[in-house]
Structures are given as structure tokens and as C-alpha cells.
Design a protein around this motif. Sequence first.
Motif, PDB file in Angstrom:
ATOM      1  N   ARG A 187       6.581   6.512   1.216  1.00 12.23           N
ATOM      2  CA  ARG A 187       7.685   5.557   1.302  1.00 12.23           C
ATOM      3  C   ARG A 187       9.029   6.207   0.958  1.00 12.23           C
ATOM      4  O   ARG A 187       9.997   6.060   1.698  1.00 12.23           O
ATOM      5  N   PHE A 188       9.130   6.939  -0.153  1.00  6.74           N
ATOM      6  CA  PHE A 188      10.430   7.484  -0.539  1.00  6.74           C
ATOM      7  C   PHE A 188      10.580   8.967  -0.222  1.00  6.74           C
ATOM      8  O   PHE A 188      11.662   9.539  -0.407  1.00  6.74           O
ATOM      9  N   LEU A 210       4.556  -0.632  -6.242  1.00  7.16           N
ATOM     10  CA  LEU A 210       4.342  -1.437  -5.047  1.00  7.16           C
ATOM     11  C   LEU A 210       5.071  -2.765  -5.136  1.00  7.16           C
ATOM     12  O   LEU A 210       5.587  -3.272  -4.134  1.00  7.16           O
ATOM     13  N   PHE A 211       5.147  -3.341  -6.323  1.00  8.14           N
ATOM     14  CA  PHE A 211       5.872  -4.599  -6.492  1.00  8.14           C
ATOM     15  C   PHE A 211       7.368  -4.381  -6.274  1.00  8.14           C
ATOM     16  O   PHE A 211       8.043  -5.201  -5.643  1.00  8.14           O
ATOM     17  N   GLN A 212       7.895  -3.283  -6.790  1.00  5.98           N
ATOM     18  CA  GLN A 212       9.319  -3.006  -6.611  1.00  5.98           C
ATOM     19  C   GLN A 212       9.660  -2.710  -5.155  1.00  5.98           C
ATOM     20  O   GLN A 212      10.785  -2.966  -4.717  1.00  5.98           O
ATOM     21  N   LEU A 213       8.713  -2.211  -4.397  1.00  8.61           N
ATOM     22  CA  LEU A 213       8.935  -1.924  -2.986  1.00  8.61           C
ATOM     23  C   LEU A 213       8.692  -3.129  -2.095  1.00  8.61           C
ATOM     24  O   LEU A 213       9.380  -3.310  -1.079  1.00  8.61           O
ATOM     25  N   ASN A 221      13.982   0.843   0.031  1.00 10.80           N
ATOM     26  CA  ASN A 221      14.792   2.062   0.011  1.00 10.80           C
ATOM     27  C   ASN A 221      14.912   2.674  -1.382  1.00 10.80           C
ATOM     28  O   ASN A 221      15.794   3.509  -1.616  1.00 10.80           O
ATOM     29  N   LEU A 222      14.053   2.291  -2.301  1.00  9.73           N
ATOM     30  CA  LEU A 222      14.131   2.810  -3.666  1.00  9.73           C
ATOM     31  C   LEU A 222      13.796   4.296  -3.728  1.00  9.73           C
ATOM     32  O   LEU A 222      12.982   4.803  -2.953  1.00  9.73           O
ATOM     33  N   ARG A 267       0.861  -1.182   0.000  1.00  6.94           N
ATOM     34  CA  ARG A 267       0.000   0.000   0.000  1.00  6.94           C
ATOM     35  C   ARG A 267       0.896   1.230   0.000  1.00  6.94           C
ATOM     36  O   ARG A 267       1.939   1.256   0.665  1.00  6.94           O
ATOM     37  N   ALA A 268       0.503   2.248  -0.744  1.00  3.06           N
ATOM     38  CA  ALA A 268       1.259   3.498  -0.766  1.00  3.06           C
ATOM     39  C   ALA A 268       0.302   4.666  -0.899  1.00  3.06           C
ATOM     40  O   ALA A 268      -0.763   4.549  -1.508  1.00  3.06           O
TER      41      ALA A 268
END
Length: 643
Positions: free
Chosen positions: A398-399, A433-436, A444-445, A367-368
Motif C-alpha cells: 500500500r505505501f 489496516l484500520f487507518q488505511l 495515502n498514509l 488486507r495488506a
Amino acid sequence: MTISYRRIATALPLLLLAPAAHAQSAQSTEALEQATRAGDDVIVTAARSATPAGSVAEAVTVLDTATIQRRQTVVLADLLRQTPGIAVARTGGVGGVTSVFIRGAESDQTAALIDGVKINDPSAPGGGFNFGELLVGNIARVEVLRGASSVLWGSQAIGGVVNMITRQPTDQLSVNARAEGGSMGTGQAFANVSGRAGVIAASLGGGYYTTDGISSYARGSERDGFRHYGGNASVTATLASNVSVDLRGFYANGRTEFDGFPPPDYTFNDTREYSDAEQWVGYGGVNVALFDGALRNRLGYARTDIARTSYDRDLTPRETYRSQGQNHRLDYQGVADLGGVARATFGAEREISRLYTRGYGSTDRGRARLFSLYGQLALTPLAGVTATGGVRHDDHDRFGGATVGAASLAWTPNGGATLLRGSWSQGFKAPTLFQLNGSTGNPNLRPERSEGWDAGVTQRALDGALEASATWFRRVSRDLINTRACSPAVDGPICDTRPFGIYDNVARTRAQGLEFALTLRPVEALTVVAAYTYLDGENRSPGASFGLPLLRRPRDSTTVNADYRWPFGLSTGVTLTAVGDSYDVGQVRLDGYVLADLRAALPLTDNIELYARLENAFDQRYVVAVDYGNPGRAAYGGVRLRY
């Protein structure tokens, strides 16, 4: 950073009590209707509002209703490949995964819109949109904006924006329908009806498509078919001269058969796999115009749901992978006309994305939250001069934050006959979301970023019989996300659960080139449209890949469309497509190819028309992705009704 929706809800009734004015706003149904009626004279994507084409500095191609019908194209990606700056790669036949590259950018860096609503898939690894499942159907207009447009359209708009506009409500009752059949067991039927009753105007449509297809595996013998059905709806209620409410919906359901990697050697071959996909897009918005239309406001909510499930008929259980992605977007946009010499576009967005995947031994959820503020100012200090500048800031939970800017200048010294234009823009793409969160995820992307510019000229002559344009562009992209080996010394304990690698901001690319477009109408009955793209795309990532060409993006591509209407009503046309050499995974060289498509249409009455086409007329064998097949010669015929 937060936004108070309670304050917006409190202020909205006050807006409704303002003096009456003509209602019009950025993504309102009225703006979409205006663009559809105006052909290529009005553009809605470049400024997120209906804007005269002569004041737009960005490179935009418009495919209007007449063009779409004349070319008889079924799959939207096949229509896009005929425009400057675009390369298309499809894995297999109709329905196969299809990537759309704008100016050499990654396919995941293309922002895809339906009636102004972003429809990129939050459950896909790269978050891109699969154009392979999208048919022309009841799409009445397409605007292709080339170049980064993240200031107005946010994340993913690094390469550009593809805005697909469905048939909108009409004041008079209007019915459009067509049915056709042809090679490979292909059949389709689509219909749309629109009209107005009092304060309510509506447009409703739907359709069905099926084909037995070809083998996705180039050397296979088993056909991989595709089935699709869907619907579109647009309803607007004009509550007052300055207030309207829009409701829109889009639905698509498809089944795509494909080939995979069966045991015992797990190499690409015929399999009995298939994937079911279901997509819902819904939008509701209120439009309020104040101060005699000088300030136009839109408050809207959009939701997209995409669910995919893959199966293998030879396995027990059959299900191999399941994914579901959701986007919830609440946004406000204002457009203010400031004394006729300036126009300000500004807004705020709040987006919630959700992801669920299950398969290959793992289950992932994510979730973001993304909150955005943007503003753009367009100045017209002198007649024929439009200068535009804008900035956007996005706050991701997130980032962190990302800020981008853009500026452009358009100048016509002779009332529109010549248009000189140039633009500079920055783009960004948030980690998916998949990459995170996925099996190779990295919390940490950072966002992917780009910076680029273009400069061009458009010349019109001979009372509109000639229009030519040329644009030079350059873009550098950095912090692109790719996988690498997970290093415990660098990444820490997370490597214990990352045996297949981890995503990181490790890639960099550079793309530059030339786009050329030409439209000729030497006589009223003949129209010739040509497009040429030269692309110099290069991987600039440190290491062994440095200097290598970008995959599946040819250096040269040319398309010529010629259509002629005979005195007795028959229309005939041809599309010639020439694509240069390109490279695929492993730097496998793919030879260029030339395709020829023929078409004809004959009206029987004012309301009924017969049409036919021959695709790949010379049965050319070609490859756009290693080991994947492409259709040979195919013939289709149908009937079109208009009332």
C-alpha cells in the motif's frame, strides 16, 4: 518484490542431508530453553538469537522465573511497570484496556511477542496489543528491550520490544501448579507439565482467572468483572543432532465488563457493557544447523487470530461492535558464525494481514502484504568489544518501501565488571489496516518513523553483590498518524464519506530521559532491586499542541523491590512504587502517587509453598486515566506446587 517459496521448499531437503551438527537457531525452542536456564546471562530478543548479555549494547531488562514467582504478580502489565523506562496506564480494574509506553513512545509502538511470535492486534485502530488481558499465567520469562529495534523485529518496534516466554519443555518430568483467591471475589488456578519421551519434548499448560472487579467508572457503583481462561503448548522433536521441529501454541479467552456513555446525555457513567475476546497464536518451524553449527537456519510459519465482540445488555440487539484480525507470517532466519570474530544474522519475512470490523453503522474490510529483508553483522575485533550494524527493507503493497538501520557498540575493559554501551537506531510503524481502510481511513498514509540513540554503563562489583546501570536516551518520532478534519480541497471526494475526519501523518514527538537500575545483594538472604526513570516527553506537532507533555506518561517514576529470606524458610518482600504527575486528555493534570505492596511465602515441604500478598497496603486513591477507577487495598493467598 516477491519471494519464491518453491525454491525454499526445494532447498530444504538438501539442508536436511547436510553433515550433522548441533541444532540451534534464533527462535527455536532450544534457544528459548537456553535463555530460561541461564537467567539474565543470556538474552534472545536483542539479536534474535541466544546472545551473552555482556555483548549486548541495547538496554534490556530480564525478568526470570525466580523473579516472577517471588513478586507474585498476576497481571503482566503490573510486572512491566516495575522495570526502567516503562509507564503503564490501565482504564479501570484487571482486564481494562492497558497501554504500555516504552521510553515515552506510543503504546501502539511497542512490539509484543509470545515466544518470539509477534502478537500485536491487526484489528485494533492503532494495531497495538492490549496488555490488560494478558496474565502472567505460565509465562516463565520476560525480556524488555528498550529502544527502536525495527531492523530485526520490523514494524511497531519504535519504543521497544516485550518478549514473553512461556514454560518450555524439560528433559525431566516437571509439574508446576498454583491456586489462589482473595479480595473482590478473585480466584485463579494455573498448571503446567513438561518432560521428554525419546525424541519428543513437550510443555503443556493452562489456567483460569476470575474477579468481580471494581467499577471502571471512578464514581460508579456497579462492579465490572473480568474472566479469563487459556492454554499454552510447546512441542519439539529432535529428528537428528542438527535437525529439530518446533510446534507452539497459545490461546486466551477473556470477558471484560466495562462502562460507557449511556443516553440521554452520553457522558461517561455506569453501563452494563462487556466485551468477549478470543486469541489464537500458532507457530511451526524447522531448525537446521550446518557446518558443525556455524550456520543455523530456521524456517517458520506463524498465525495469529484475534476476535473481539462488544455487547450492551440494555440494547436490542445487544451486539455493538465486532472485529477480527489475522496475521499470517512466513519467515526464514539464518545465523552464521564467521570464524569466531563475526556473526551474521539475516532473514526474509512475508506477512499477510487481514481486518474485518462491523459496528456503529459501518462495515470495513482490509488486507495488506508486507515483505521484508534484513541483515545484521556483529563483529568482535578485540576481546571485550562487540560492534553491531544492521539494515532492513520492508516492501508494503500500500505505501511502498521503508528502509531502516541500526548500529551499536559494547565494550567491557575488565572481563564484564564494567560494560560501556551505546546504540543508534531507526524505527518504523506501518499504517494499520484500520487507518488505511476504516471510516476515517486514508489510503495515502506513510509509515511512522523514528530515530534515536542511547548511551549507558553497567557496573558490577563485590563479587556480584552490586550491579548498577545508567542509560541516557533520546528519540525523535515523525509522521505519526492522527486524525484531522477532512478537506475536500486537499483530500478530494473521499471527504464525502469522512464526516468525522481522516487519518494523516501530522504528528511529531520528542522523548529523552534517564534510566537507572540498581541490584544489591549485601547478604545472600537479601535482594534489593530499584529502578528509576526520568522522562522528558514532548509533543512537537505544529499548532496548539506544540510543547505540551505526552499524555499518561509521568516525568518521574521509581520502583523498589526488597525481598528477604529468613533462616527458617519464610520469604518476605515489599514493592514500593512512586509515580510522578502526568497529564491526560485535555491536559488534565493527574497527581502523582505512591503504592506499597507486601508479600510473604512459606515452604511447607520441598514441593509445597503457601504464599500471600497485600496490594495497595495503605489503600491509596490514585488516577492514571481521567474518570477511571483503580483498585484499593486487596489481599490474596494461595498455594504453589512444584514437582
